[in-house]
Design a protein around this motif. Structure first.
Motif, PDB file in Angstrom:
ATOM      1  N   ARG A   1       0.842  -1.212   0.000  1.00 18.66           N
ATOM      2  CA  ARG A   1       0.000   0.000   0.000  1.00 18.66           C
ATOM      3  C   ARG A   1       0.874   1.259   0.000  1.00 18.66           C
ATOM      4  O   ARG A   1       0.578   2.222  -0.707  1.00 18.66           O
ATOM      5  CB  ARG A   1      -0.936   0.011   1.216  1.00 18.66           C
ATOM      6  CG  ARG A   1      -1.979  -1.070   1.229  1.00 18.66           C
ATOM      7  CD  ARG A   1      -2.976  -0.966   0.113  1.00 18.66           C
ATOM      8  NE  ARG A   1      -3.725   0.279   0.248  1.00 18.66           N
ATOM      9  CZ  ARG A   1      -4.449   0.822  -0.695  1.00 18.66           C
ATOM     10  NH1 ARG A   1      -4.524   0.234  -1.870  1.00 18.66           N
ATOM     11  NH2 ARG A   1      -5.079   1.941  -0.512  1.00 18.66           N
ATOM     12  N   GLU A   2       1.943   1.260   0.798  1.00 15.92           N
ATOM     13  CA  GLU A   2       2.836   2.415   0.838  1.00 15.92           C
ATOM     14  C   GLU A   2       3.497   2.641  -0.514  1.00 15.92           C
ATOM     15  O   GLU A   2       3.605   3.779  -0.984  1.00 15.92           O
ATOM     16  CB  GLU A   2       3.900   2.231   1.926  1.00 15.92           C
ATOM     17  CG  GLU A   2       3.379   2.385   3.326  1.00 15.92           C
ATOM     18  CD  GLU A   2       4.428   2.088   4.390  1.00 15.92           C
ATOM     19  OE1 GLU A   2       5.554   1.683   4.033  1.00 15.92           O
ATOM     20  OE2 GLU A   2       4.101   2.238   5.580  1.00 15.92           O
ATOM     21  N   SER A   3       3.931   1.567  -1.156  1.00 18.52           N
ATOM     22  CA  SER A   3       4.576   1.729  -2.466  1.00 18.52           C
ATOM     23  C   SER A   3       3.562   2.188  -3.505  1.00 18.52           C
ATOM     24  O   SER A   3       3.882   2.995  -4.381  1.00 18.52           O
ATOM     25  CB  SER A   3       5.259   0.429  -2.902  1.00 18.52           C
ATOM     26  OG  SER A   3       4.312  -0.597  -3.091  1.00 18.52           O
ATOM     27  N   GLN A   4       2.319   1.691  -3.418  1.00 17.49           N
ATOM     28  CA  GLN A   4       1.286   2.160  -4.345  1.00 17.49           C
ATOM     29  C   GLN A   4       1.022   3.644  -4.128  1.00 17.49           C
ATOM     30  O   GLN A   4       0.864   4.404  -5.095  1.00 17.49           O
ATOM     31  CB  GLN A   4      -0.003   1.363  -4.144  1.00 17.49           C
ATOM     32  CG  GLN A   4       0.058  -0.049  -4.679  1.00 17.49           C
ATOM     33  CD  GLN A   4      -1.195  -0.850  -4.355  1.00 17.49           C
ATOM     34  OE1 GLN A   4      -1.994  -0.469  -3.507  1.00 17.49           O
ATOM     35  NE2 GLN A   4      -1.343  -1.984  -5.026  1.00 17.49           N
ATOM     36  N   ASN A   5       0.978   4.070  -2.886  1.00 15.95           N
ATOM     37  CA  ASN A   5       0.771   5.494  -2.598  1.00 15.95           C
ATOM     38  C   ASN A   5       1.940   6.323  -3.121  1.00 15.95           C
ATOM     39  O   ASN A   5       1.743   7.410  -3.657  1.00 15.95           O
ATOM     40  CB  ASN A   5       0.588   5.718  -1.098  1.00 15.95           C
ATOM     41  CG  ASN A   5      -0.753   5.227  -0.598  1.00 15.95           C
ATOM     42  OD1 ASN A   5      -1.689   5.054  -1.364  1.00 15.95           O
ATOM     43  ND2 ASN A   5      -0.843   4.974   0.695  1.00 15.95           N
ATOM     44  N   THR A   6       3.159   5.812  -2.963  1.00 15.63           N
ATOM     45  CA  THR A   6       4.328   6.522  -3.465  1.00 15.63           C
ATOM     46  C   THR A   6       4.260   6.670  -4.974  1.00 15.63           C
ATOM     47  O   THR A   6       4.546   7.734  -5.529  1.00 15.63           O
ATOM     48  CB  THR A   6       5.615   5.775  -3.066  1.00 15.63           C
ATOM     49  OG1 THR A   6       5.634   5.645  -1.645  1.00 15.63           O
ATOM     50  CG2 THR A   6       6.853   6.517  -3.529  1.00 15.63           C
TER      51      THR A   6
ATOM     52  N   LYS B   1       1.549   6.679  -6.828  1.00 18.97           N
ATOM     53  CA  LYS B   1       0.487   7.635  -7.140  1.00 18.97           C
ATOM     54  C   LYS B   1       0.965   9.071  -6.936  1.00 18.97           C
ATOM     55  O   LYS B   1       0.683   9.957  -7.741  1.00 18.97           O
ATOM     56  CB  LYS B   1      -0.754   7.365  -6.285  1.00 18.97           C
ATOM     57  CG  LYS B   1      -1.525   6.137  -6.717  1.00 18.97           C
ATOM     58  CD  LYS B   1      -2.732   5.897  -5.824  1.00 18.97           C
ATOM     59  CE  LYS B   1      -3.449   4.623  -6.222  1.00 18.97           C
ATOM     60  NZ  LYS B   1      -4.587   4.335  -5.353  1.00 18.97           N
ATOM     61  N   ILE B   2       1.705   9.289  -5.845  1.00 16.11           N
ATOM     62  CA  ILE B   2       2.226  10.635  -5.582  1.00 16.11           C
ATOM     63  C   ILE B   2       3.193  11.056  -6.685  1.00 16.11           C
ATOM     64  O   ILE B   2       3.145  12.186  -7.176  1.00 16.11           O
ATOM     65  CB  ILE B   2       2.907  10.680  -4.191  1.00 16.11           C
ATOM     66  CG1 ILE B   2       1.848  10.590  -3.092  1.00 16.11           C
ATOM     67  CG2 ILE B   2       3.739  11.939  -4.026  1.00 16.11           C
ATOM     68  CD1 ILE B   2       2.417  10.395  -1.690  1.00 16.11           C
TER      69      ILE B   2
ATOM     70  N   GLU C   1       3.271   9.957  -9.781  1.00 16.08           N
ATOM     71  CA  GLU C   1       2.504  10.200 -11.002  1.00 16.08           C
ATOM     72  C   GLU C   1       1.853  11.581 -10.954  1.00 16.08           C
ATOM     73  O   GLU C   1       1.850  12.303 -11.947  1.00 16.08           O
ATOM     74  CB  GLU C   1       1.442   9.118 -11.178  1.00 16.08           C
ATOM     75  CG  GLU C   1       1.987   7.771 -11.585  1.00 16.08           C
ATOM     76  CD  GLU C   1       0.925   6.680 -11.621  1.00 16.08           C
ATOM     77  OE1 GLU C   1      -0.209   6.912 -11.131  1.00 16.08           O
ATOM     78  OE2 GLU C   1       1.234   5.596 -12.147  1.00 16.08           O
ATOM     79  N   THR C   2       1.333  11.939  -9.793  1.00 14.21           N
ATOM     80  CA  THR C   2       0.704  13.257  -9.638  1.00 14.21           C
ATOM     81  C   THR C   2       1.745  14.360  -9.811  1.00 14.21           C
ATOM     82  O   THR C   2       1.480  15.372 -10.487  1.00 14.21           O
ATOM     83  CB  THR C   2       0.041  13.366  -8.255  1.00 14.21           C
ATOM     84  OG1 THR C   2      -0.887  12.299  -8.099  1.00 14.21           O
ATOM     85  CG2 THR C   2      -0.681  14.686  -8.106  1.00 14.21           C
ATOM     86  N   GLU C   3       2.930  14.173  -9.235  1.00 15.22           N
ATOM     87  CA  GLU C   3       3.993  15.173  -9.378  1.00 15.22           C
ATOM     88  C   GLU C   3       4.399  15.324 -10.841  1.00 15.22           C
ATOM     89  O   GLU C   3       4.624  16.431 -11.316  1.00 15.22           O
ATOM     90  CB  GLU C   3       5.205  14.783  -8.533  1.00 15.22           C
ATOM     91  CG  GLU C   3       4.998  14.964  -7.048  1.00 15.22           C
ATOM     92  CD  GLU C   3       6.183  14.487  -6.215  1.00 15.22           C
ATOM     93  OE1 GLU C   3       7.135  13.913  -6.789  1.00 15.22           O
ATOM     94  OE2 GLU C   3       6.144  14.680  -4.996  1.00 15.22           O
ATOM     95  N   ILE C   4       4.504  14.200 -11.547  1.00 13.50           N
ATOM     96  CA  ILE C   4       4.869  14.253 -12.964  1.00 13.50           C
ATOM     97  C   ILE C   4       3.807  15.011 -13.751  1.00 13.50           C
ATOM     98  O   ILE C   4       4.130  15.844 -14.605  1.00 13.50           O
ATOM     99  CB  ILE C   4       5.069  12.826 -13.517  1.00 13.50           C
ATOM    100  CG1 ILE C   4       6.336  12.217 -12.929  1.00 13.50           C
ATOM    101  CG2 ILE C   4       5.121  12.822 -15.038  1.00 13.50           C
ATOM    102  CD1 ILE C   4       6.499  10.740 -13.227  1.00 13.50           C
ATOM    103  N   GLU C   5       2.546  14.723 -13.475  1.00 12.51           N
ATOM    104  CA  GLU C   5       1.463  15.434 -14.159  1.00 12.51           C
ATOM    105  C   GLU C   5       1.523  16.933 -13.874  1.00 12.51           C
ATOM    106  O   GLU C   5       1.350  17.755 -14.775  1.00 12.51           O
ATOM    107  CB  GLU C   5       0.102  14.864 -13.750  1.00 12.51           C
ATOM    108  CG  GLU C   5      -0.215  13.510 -14.319  1.00 12.51           C
ATOM    109  CD  GLU C   5      -0.276  13.507 -15.835  1.00 12.51           C
ATOM    110  OE1 GLU C   5      -0.820  14.451 -16.424  1.00 12.51           O
ATOM    111  OE2 GLU C   5       0.252  12.550 -16.430  1.00 12.51           O
ATOM    112  N   LEU C   6       1.792  17.296 -12.619  1.00 13.81           N
ATOM    113  CA  LEU C   6       1.892  18.711 -12.271  1.00 13.81           C
ATOM    114  C   LEU C   6       3.055  19.383 -12.997  1.00 13.81           C
ATOM    115  O   LEU C   6       2.947  20.518 -13.455  1.00 13.81           O
ATOM    116  CB  LEU C   6       2.032  18.882 -10.761  1.00 13.81           C
ATOM    117  CG  LEU C   6       0.784  18.566  -9.935  1.00 13.81           C
ATOM    118  CD1 LEU C   6       1.104  18.613  -8.446  1.00 13.81           C
ATOM    119  CD2 LEU C   6      -0.349  19.515 -10.273  1.00 13.81           C
ATOM    120  N   LYS C   7       4.190  18.654 -13.112  1.00 11.07           N
ATOM    121  CA  LYS C   7       5.337  19.209 -13.839  1.00 11.07           C
ATOM    122  C   LYS C   7       5.004  19.384 -15.313  1.00 11.07           C
ATOM    123  O   LYS C   7       5.388  20.381 -15.932  1.00 11.07           O
ATOM    124  CB  LYS C   7       6.563  18.320 -13.658  1.00 11.07           C
ATOM    125  CG  LYS C   7       7.175  18.437 -12.288  1.00 11.07           C
ATOM    126  CD  LYS C   7       8.412  17.575 -12.141  1.00 11.07           C
ATOM    127  CE  LYS C   7       8.984  17.705 -10.735  1.00 11.07           C
ATOM    128  NZ  LYS C   7      10.183  16.886 -10.558  1.00 11.07           N
TER     129      LYS C   7
END
Length: 143
Positions: A41-46, A48-49, A51-57
């Motif tokens: 779960r922690e690695s999945q959350n990492t 996802k985070i 992926e979100t950072e990449i999208e924001l960039k």
């Protein structure tokens, strides 16, 4: 049911000992499963985070690109002296970048030459050592 008396077991039957062992093994298995599930779960959350950072960039880069295109489209006519000043800055920047490229190339070529010379010296030393050992072996063979 057979009762076996073992010292320290206080008349526990084999079935009771077996049940206790199974319970302990089950408890250990449950703990391991929970720990592994938590790591997943922690690695999945990492992920996802990230992926979100990449999208924001990506969004930020697109916004910057759109802004620069907008500024280029709405270019303001500058006075001749300011245009000349910008042109001189661009030219000097280009010259400096050319010098930087030349220096990088020179450094890379010198490093390549230095590595080749070092390798040559090592090989010459090895060759001399081999020749010396051959001479010693030939002398021993002649005796």
């Amino acid at each position: 049911m057979v009762n076996i008396t073992l010292p320290g077991l206080n008349n526990m039957s084999i079935n009771q000992v077996f049940i206790v062992l199974v319970a302990i093994i089950a408890l250990i298995a449950i703990i391991v499963i929970v720990v592994q599930w938590r790591r997943v779960r922690e690695s999945q959350n990492t992920v996802k985070i990230m992926e979100t950072e990449i999208e924001l960039k990506k969004i930020s880069m697109v916004e910057k690109d759109l802004e620069s295109k907008r500024l280029m489209g709405n270019s303001i006519q500058l006075p001749k002296d300011k245009q000349d000043n910008l042109s001189n800055i661009r030219k000097s920047t280009s010259d400096v970048m050319g010098d930087v490229g030349y220096l990088h190339s020179e450094i890379n070529e010198r490093l390549a030459r230095l590595e080749a010379q070092t390798e040559q010296k090592k090989l010459e030393i090895m060759l001399n050592e081999i020749e010396a050992k051959e001479k010693i072996l030939l002398k021993k063979g002649d005796k």
